[in-house]
Write an enzyme that holds these catalytic residues in place. Structure first.
Site, PDB file in Angstrom:
ATOM      1  N   LYS A  13      43.312  37.569  42.107  1.00  0.00           N
ATOM      2  CA  LYS A  13      44.554  37.743  42.876  1.00  0.00           C
ATOM      3  C   LYS A  13      44.353  38.674  44.074  1.00  0.00           C
ATOM      4  CE  LYS A  13      46.987  39.529  39.558  1.00  0.00           C
ATOM      5  NZ  LYS A  13      46.201  39.461  38.312  1.00  0.00           N
ATOM      6  N   ARG A 133      36.101  50.497  37.573  1.00  0.00           N
ATOM      7  CA  ARG A 133      37.519  50.577  37.225  1.00  0.00           C
ATOM      8  C   ARG A 133      37.665  51.062  35.787  1.00  0.00           C
ATOM      9  NH1 ARG A 133      41.519  45.846  39.203  1.00  0.00           N
ATOM     10  NH2 ARG A 133      42.127  46.007  37.039  1.00  0.00           N
TER      11      ARG A 133
HETATM   12  P1  ADP Z   1      44.662  42.778  36.981  1.00  0.00           P
HETATM   13  O1  ADP Z   1      43.895  41.989  37.977  1.00  0.00           O
HETATM   14  O2  ADP Z   1      43.836  43.180  35.819  1.00  0.00           O
HETATM   15  O3  ADP Z   1      45.924  42.113  36.578  1.00  0.00           O
HETATM   16  P2  ADP Z   1      46.060  44.839  38.542  1.00  0.00           P
HETATM   17  O4  ADP Z   1      45.342  45.638  39.552  1.00  0.00           O
HETATM   18  O5  ADP Z   1      47.044  43.851  39.027  1.00  0.00           O
HETATM   19  O6  ADP Z   1      44.940  44.186  37.633  1.00  0.00           O
HETATM   20  O7  ADP Z   1      46.792  45.830  37.515  1.00  0.00           O
HETATM   21  C1  ADP Z   1      46.092  46.823  36.797  1.00  0.00           C
HETATM   22  C2  ADP Z   1      47.001  47.492  35.777  1.00  0.00           C
HETATM   23  O8  ADP Z   1      48.095  48.139  36.455  1.00  0.00           O
HETATM   24  C3  ADP Z   1      47.683  46.558  34.785  1.00  0.00           C
HETATM   25  O9  ADP Z   1      46.859  46.260  33.685  1.00  0.00           O
HETATM   26  C4  ADP Z   1      48.908  47.382  34.384  1.00  0.00           C
HETATM   27  O10 ADP Z   1      48.569  48.384  33.485  1.00  0.00           O
HETATM   28  C5  ADP Z   1      49.297  48.059  35.684  1.00  0.00           C
HETATM   29  N1  ADP Z   1      50.298  47.276  36.445  1.00  0.00           N
HETATM   30  C6  ADP Z   1      50.109  46.675  37.656  1.00  0.00           C
HETATM   31  N2  ADP Z   1      51.211  46.046  38.069  1.00  0.00           N
HETATM   32  C7  ADP Z   1      52.154  46.238  37.105  1.00  0.00           C
HETATM   33  C8  ADP Z   1      53.493  45.821  36.939  1.00  0.00           C
HETATM   34  N3  ADP Z   1      54.108  45.049  37.842  1.00  0.00           N
HETATM   35  N4  ADP Z   1      54.148  46.223  35.820  1.00  0.00           N
HETATM   36  C9  ADP Z   1      53.546  46.984  34.898  1.00  0.00           C
HETATM   37  N5  ADP Z   1      52.272  47.401  34.984  1.00  0.00           N
HETATM   38  C10 ADP Z   1      51.571  47.031  36.068  1.00  0.00           C
END
Ligand code: ADP
Length: 191
Positions: A13, A133
């Site tokens: 993404k 990470r």
């Molecule tokens: P991934 O590609 O693993 O989905 P992200 O960078 O989008 O990684 O998100 C990393 C972490 O940040 C998630 O696992 C969660 O803990 C937190 N996070 C991100 N966006 C949200 C959201 N909209 N609501 C709740 N937690 C979130």
């Protein structure tokens, strides 16, 4: 232009969000990046969410919503944006709906990247070595997948029913996927 990009952890993404943002001249806003930055900078928010993120759980909706609303009020987001990693829960969908409605805005499209689960787990483990990470270890990754299926998968139905969903295969080379994404968006949006 107001867009969402969705997909399981590790589906790419963030990479595609940057490409789309660049193409349409809108900021690609990643809640994950905002949270990671807060942790790195040891802000109050960072201290509160550090454990949750390390364990692969979701940050509480109340905190997430505050962060997103504040970010959307910044100057560069006035004329459009692409949200990456938000919404992730049905409550976040409802909150985003209200936020959009309050400003007379609407979503133009929702890109959903699909991917083979085992392949992306392997991809994330590889990324862990490069990016360091805190949430890219096997146990956390499996937990993130589980939480994703439970809480975020149902959102795809919501946007599908609204006729906004563009489902695309996220597997393959980065450039290949980018081409797929931009072509599908151009087709849908007429630009
Ligand atoms: P991934 O590609 O693993 O989905 P992200 O960078 O989008 O990684 O998100 C990393 C972490 O940040 C998630 O696992 C969660 O803990 C937190 N996070 C991100 N966006 C949200 C959201 N909209 N609501 C709740 N937690 C979130």
């Amino acid at each position: 232009m107001r867009l969402l990009i969705m997909g399981p952890p590790g589906a790419g993404k963030g990479t595609q969000a940057a490409v789309i943002g660049e193409h349409y001249g809108i900021p690609a806003i990643s809640t994950g990046n905002i949270f990671r930055l807060a942790i790195t900078n040891r802000t109050k928010l960072g201290e509160r969410i550090k454990r949750i993120i390390a364990e692969g759980g979701y940050v509480p909706d109340s905190l997430t919503l505050k962060v997103v609303v504040e970010r959307l009020e910044e100057d560069d987001a006035k004329d459009g944006w692409l949200l990456d990693g938000f919404p992730r829960t049905l409550r976040q969908v409802t909150a985003l709906d209200s936020e959009l409605e309050a400003h007379g805005f609407h979503l133009d499209a929702v890109v959903s990247l699909t991917a083979d689960e085992e392949a992306i787990i392997q991809r994330m483990l590889k990324r862990a070595e490069i990016e360091n990470r805190p949430d890219d270890n096997e146990e956390t990754i499996r937990n993130r997948m589980e939480v994703y299926h439970e809480q975020t998968d149902p959102l795809l139905d919501v946007y599908r029913e609204r006729g906004l969903l563009i489902e695309l295969d996220g597997m393959g080379a980065v450039e290949e996927v980018s081409q797929r994404v931009l072509a599908a968006l151009a087709d849908r949006l007429g630009r």
